[in-house]
Design a protein around this motif. Structure first.
Motif, PDB file in Angstrom:
ATOM      1  N   LEU A 186       0.864  -1.177   0.000  1.00  0.00           N
ATOM      2  CA  LEU A 186       0.000   0.000   0.000  1.00  0.00           C
ATOM      3  C   LEU A 186       0.900   1.226   0.000  1.00  0.00           C
ATOM      4  O   LEU A 186       1.816   1.333   0.814  1.00  0.00           O
ATOM      5  N   VAL A 187       0.675   2.143  -0.951  1.00  0.00           N
ATOM      6  CA  VAL A 187       1.475   3.371  -1.036  1.00  0.00           C
ATOM      7  C   VAL A 187       0.548   4.562  -0.809  1.00  0.00           C
ATOM      8  O   VAL A 187      -0.468   4.702  -1.493  1.00  0.00           O
ATOM      9  N   ILE A 188       0.909   5.407   0.142  1.00  0.00           N
ATOM     10  CA  ILE A 188       0.066   6.551   0.490  1.00  0.00           C
ATOM     11  C   ILE A 188       0.822   7.850   0.240  1.00  0.00           C
ATOM     12  O   ILE A 188       1.919   8.058   0.776  1.00  0.00           O
ATOM     13  N   PHE A 189       0.240   8.704  -0.582  1.00  0.00           N
ATOM     14  CA  PHE A 189       0.750  10.058  -0.806  1.00  0.00           C
ATOM     15  C   PHE A 189      -0.155  11.003  -0.019  1.00  0.00           C
ATOM     16  O   PHE A 189      -1.356  11.058  -0.263  1.00  0.00           O
ATOM     17  N   THR A 190       0.426  11.750   0.893  1.00  0.00           N
ATOM     18  CA  THR A 190      -0.389  12.612   1.741  1.00  0.00           C
ATOM     19  C   THR A 190       0.352  13.887   2.100  1.00  0.00           C
ATOM     20  O   THR A 190       1.576  13.971   1.964  1.00  0.00           O
ATOM     21  N   GLY A 191      -0.403  14.872   2.573  1.00  0.00           N
ATOM     22  CA  GLY A 191       0.203  16.121   3.018  1.00  0.00           C
ATOM     23  C   GLY A 191       0.167  17.212   1.970  1.00  0.00           C
ATOM     24  O   GLY A 191      -0.283  17.000   0.846  1.00  0.00           O
ATOM     25  N   PHE A 192       0.654  18.376   2.340  1.00  0.00           N
ATOM     26  CA  PHE A 192       0.682  19.526   1.439  1.00  0.00           C
ATOM     27  C   PHE A 192       2.101  19.730   0.917  1.00  0.00           C
ATOM     28  O   PHE A 192       3.057  19.655   1.677  1.00  0.00           O
ATOM     29  N   TRP A 217       3.345  11.606  13.119  1.00  0.00           N
ATOM     30  CA  TRP A 217       1.952  11.276  13.450  1.00  0.00           C
ATOM     31  C   TRP A 217       1.512  10.050  12.676  1.00  0.00           C
ATOM     32  O   TRP A 217       0.894   9.124  13.243  1.00  0.00           O
ATOM     33  N   TRP A 218       1.806  10.030  11.378  1.00  0.00           N
ATOM     34  CA  TRP A 218       1.404   8.893  10.551  1.00  0.00           C
ATOM     35  C   TRP A 218       2.087   7.601  10.992  1.00  0.00           C
ATOM     36  O   TRP A 218       1.452   6.550  11.050  1.00  0.00           O
ATOM     37  N   VAL A 219       3.346   7.670  11.304  1.00  0.00           N
ATOM     38  CA  VAL A 219       4.074   6.470  11.729  1.00  0.00           C
ATOM     39  C   VAL A 219       3.454   5.890  12.997  1.00  0.00           C
ATOM     40  O   VAL A 219       3.273   4.667  13.117  1.00  0.00           O
ATOM     41  N   ARG A 220       3.117   6.756  13.942  1.00  0.00           N
ATOM     42  CA  ARG A 220       2.470   6.292  15.177  1.00  0.00           C
ATOM     43  C   ARG A 220       1.110   5.681  14.876  1.00  0.00           C
ATOM     44  O   ARG A 220       0.739   4.638  15.440  1.00  0.00           O
ATOM     45  N   PHE A 221       0.383   6.311  13.973  1.00  0.00           N
ATOM     46  CA  PHE A 221      -0.955   5.811  13.660  1.00  0.00           C
ATOM     47  C   PHE A 221      -0.881   4.459  12.952  1.00  0.00           C
ATOM     48  O   PHE A 221      -1.676   3.555  13.246  1.00  0.00           O
ATOM     49  N   ILE A 225      -2.640   0.599  14.230  1.00  0.00           N
ATOM     50  CA  ILE A 225      -3.558  -0.294  13.503  1.00  0.00           C
ATOM     51  C   ILE A 225      -2.808  -1.468  12.866  1.00  0.00           C
ATOM     52  O   ILE A 225      -3.310  -2.132  11.966  1.00  0.00           O
ATOM     53  N   ASN A 226      -1.592  -1.692  13.362  1.00  0.00           N
ATOM     54  CA  ASN A 226      -0.784  -2.846  12.941  1.00  0.00           C
ATOM     55  C   ASN A 226      -0.445  -2.849  11.450  1.00  0.00           C
ATOM     56  O   ASN A 226      -0.390  -3.910  10.814  1.00  0.00           O
ATOM     57  N   LEU A 227      -0.222  -1.663  10.908  1.00  0.00           N
ATOM     58  CA  LEU A 227       0.291  -1.551   9.545  1.00  0.00           C
ATOM     59  C   LEU A 227       1.779  -1.228   9.622  1.00  0.00           C
ATOM     60  O   LEU A 227       2.168  -0.242  10.268  1.00  0.00           O
ATOM     61  N   GLU A 228       2.599  -2.050   8.995  1.00  0.00           N
ATOM     62  CA  GLU A 228       4.040  -1.864   9.081  1.00  0.00           C
ATOM     63  C   GLU A 228       4.589  -1.263   7.791  1.00  0.00           C
ATOM     64  O   GLU A 228       4.159  -1.623   6.690  1.00  0.00           O
ATOM     65  N   GLU A 229       5.545  -0.348   7.952  1.00  0.00           N
ATOM     66  CA  GLU A 229       6.213   0.201   6.782  1.00  0.00           C
ATOM     67  C   GLU A 229       7.120  -0.863   6.172  1.00  0.00           C
ATOM     68  O   GLU A 229       7.776  -1.629   6.880  1.00  0.00           O
ATOM     69  N   SER A 230       7.157  -0.904   4.858  1.00  0.00           N
ATOM     70  CA  SER A 230       7.952  -1.898   4.142  1.00  0.00           C
ATOM     71  C   SER A 230       9.370  -1.365   3.934  1.00  0.00           C
ATOM     72  O   SER A 230       9.594  -0.495   3.081  1.00  0.00           O
ATOM     73  N   THR A 231      10.302  -1.877   4.707  1.00  0.00           N
ATOM     74  CA  THR A 231      11.694  -1.424   4.613  1.00  0.00           C
ATOM     75  C   THR A 231      12.268  -1.679   3.223  1.00  0.00           C
ATOM     76  O   THR A 231      12.956  -0.824   2.648  1.00  0.00           O
ATOM     77  N   GLN A 254       5.298   3.720   2.274  1.00  0.00           N
ATOM     78  CA  GLN A 254       5.150   2.382   1.699  1.00  0.00           C
ATOM     79  C   GLN A 254       4.842   1.399   2.824  1.00  0.00           C
ATOM     80  O   GLN A 254       5.640   1.260   3.753  1.00  0.00           O
ATOM     81  N   LEU A 255       3.691   0.772   2.725  1.00  0.00           N
ATOM     82  CA  LEU A 255       3.247  -0.128   3.793  1.00  0.00           C
ATOM     83  C   LEU A 255       3.054  -1.536   3.276  1.00  0.00           C
ATOM     84  O   LEU A 255       2.726  -1.753   2.100  1.00  0.00           O
ATOM     85  N   ASP A 256       3.241  -2.497   4.170  1.00  0.00           N
ATOM     86  CA  ASP A 256       2.976  -3.905   3.824  1.00  0.00           C
ATOM     87  C   ASP A 256       1.476  -4.178   3.912  1.00  0.00           C
ATOM     88  O   ASP A 256       0.766  -3.561   4.724  1.00  0.00           O
ATOM     89  N   SER A 257       1.013  -5.094   3.098  1.00  0.00           N
ATOM     90  CA  SER A 257      -0.385  -5.514   3.175  1.00  0.00           C
ATOM     91  C   SER A 257      -0.552  -6.448   4.368  1.00  0.00           C
ATOM     92  O   SER A 257       0.417  -7.010   4.888  1.00  0.00           O
ATOM     93  N   TYR A 258      -1.784  -6.624   4.793  1.00  0.00           N
ATOM     94  CA  TYR A 258      -2.047  -7.595   5.853  1.00  0.00           C
ATOM     95  C   TYR A 258      -1.867  -8.995   5.282  1.00  0.00           C
ATOM     96  O   TYR A 258      -2.240  -9.287   4.146  1.00  0.00           O
TER      97      TYR A 258
END
Length: 259
Positions: A186-192, A217-221, A225-231, A254-258
């Motif tokens: 999962l790839v998330i583009f966010t922010g200004f 903030w995003w990393v903590r969130f 919810i048990n979503l891990e960043e994909s190293t 960049q996040l790993d899928s469940y």
């Protein structure tokens, strides 16, 4: 009498000259009229042909004004994402406003299937977007609720300009859903873009103002919810970005899928 006759003859000759001159004028006006008609026809044709271009222009302007900025960033990042994710770009779902533009660009890539999910009402779309909607490639759905796809329907899910408008309450449901329908990430583009401290006072067209959330903030969130960043994906994306001289204007996660 003779003077009057002479004058009458002169007047007749003058009238004859005017008559011949009028005929000549008509023959000159005729091609001019044709040119004018052709010109007007060209204007109408251009207006019809580029009817949808006005929509594209308005969208381009809106990007400059602050709308869809991260969605535009996704379009710029497609070559870099392909290098970073390889085969995982074979079946992609993009979620966000102006998704038709992203899907259209993805479909031009070799060996790439693409779908789009528009979280908000589609307005002022061009004919190409209407075709994508008609074919079911692009759909409209409220991402606050379960997504209309089976688990792992897509290899990669890319999100832009969508989660910024959600409260934590709905993010708790939406992000796991996005991860659920992806198999490889999962790839998330966010922010200004620009100043990280920038705030928006513009009335939101999405029901609430966009929230400016920091990377921390995003990393903590994500952890909550048990979503891990994909190293591995992060390393590949950074390497590809350097090679392509691509500098993200938005925050990219960049996040790993469940599993």
């Amino acid at each position: 009498m003779s003077r009057r006759t002479t004058n009458s003859t002169r007047r007749l000759a003058g009238g004859g000259s005017s008559l011949f001159g009028s005929s000549h004028s008509k023959s000159a006006i005729s091609p001019l009229l044709s040119v004018v008609l052709v010109f007007l026809g060209a204007i109408f044709f251009i207006g019809y042909f580029f009817k949808d271009s006005g929509v594209t222009l308005r969208r381009a302007v809106s990007r400059v004004e602050g709308d869809f900025t991260c969605t535009f960033d996704v379009q710029r990042a497609i070559p870099t994402l392909k290098k970073a994710y390889g085969d995982s770009m074979r079946k992609v779902l993009h979620v966000g406003p102006d998704t038709c533009s992203v899907v259209s660009k993805l479909l031009k890539e070799e060996e790439t299937e693409a779908w789009g999910l528009e979280p908000y009402d589609i307005e002022d779309v061009d004919i190409d977007c209407k075709r994508l909607v008609h074919r079911g490639i692009v759909r409209v759905a409220n991402i606050k609720f379960p997504l209309p796809y089976r688990a792992k329907s897509f290899s990669l899910v890319i999100v832009s300009d969508a989660v910024d408008y959600l409260s934590s309450k709905y993010l708790n449901k939406t992000l796991p859903e996005l991860a659920r329908v992806s198999s490889d990430g999962l790839v998330i583009f966010t922010g200004f873009p620009g100043d990280p401290k920038a705030q928006t006072t513009e009335p939101s067209r999405y029901g609430r103002p966009a929230k400016k959330r920091s990377t921390a903030w995003w990393v903590r969130f994500f952890a909550q919810i048990n979503l891990e960043e994909s190293t591995q994906a992060i390393k590949k994306f950074v390497k590809a970005s350097v090679e392509d001289n691509y500098k993200p204007a938005c925050q990219v996660f960049q996040l790993d899928s469940y599993e």
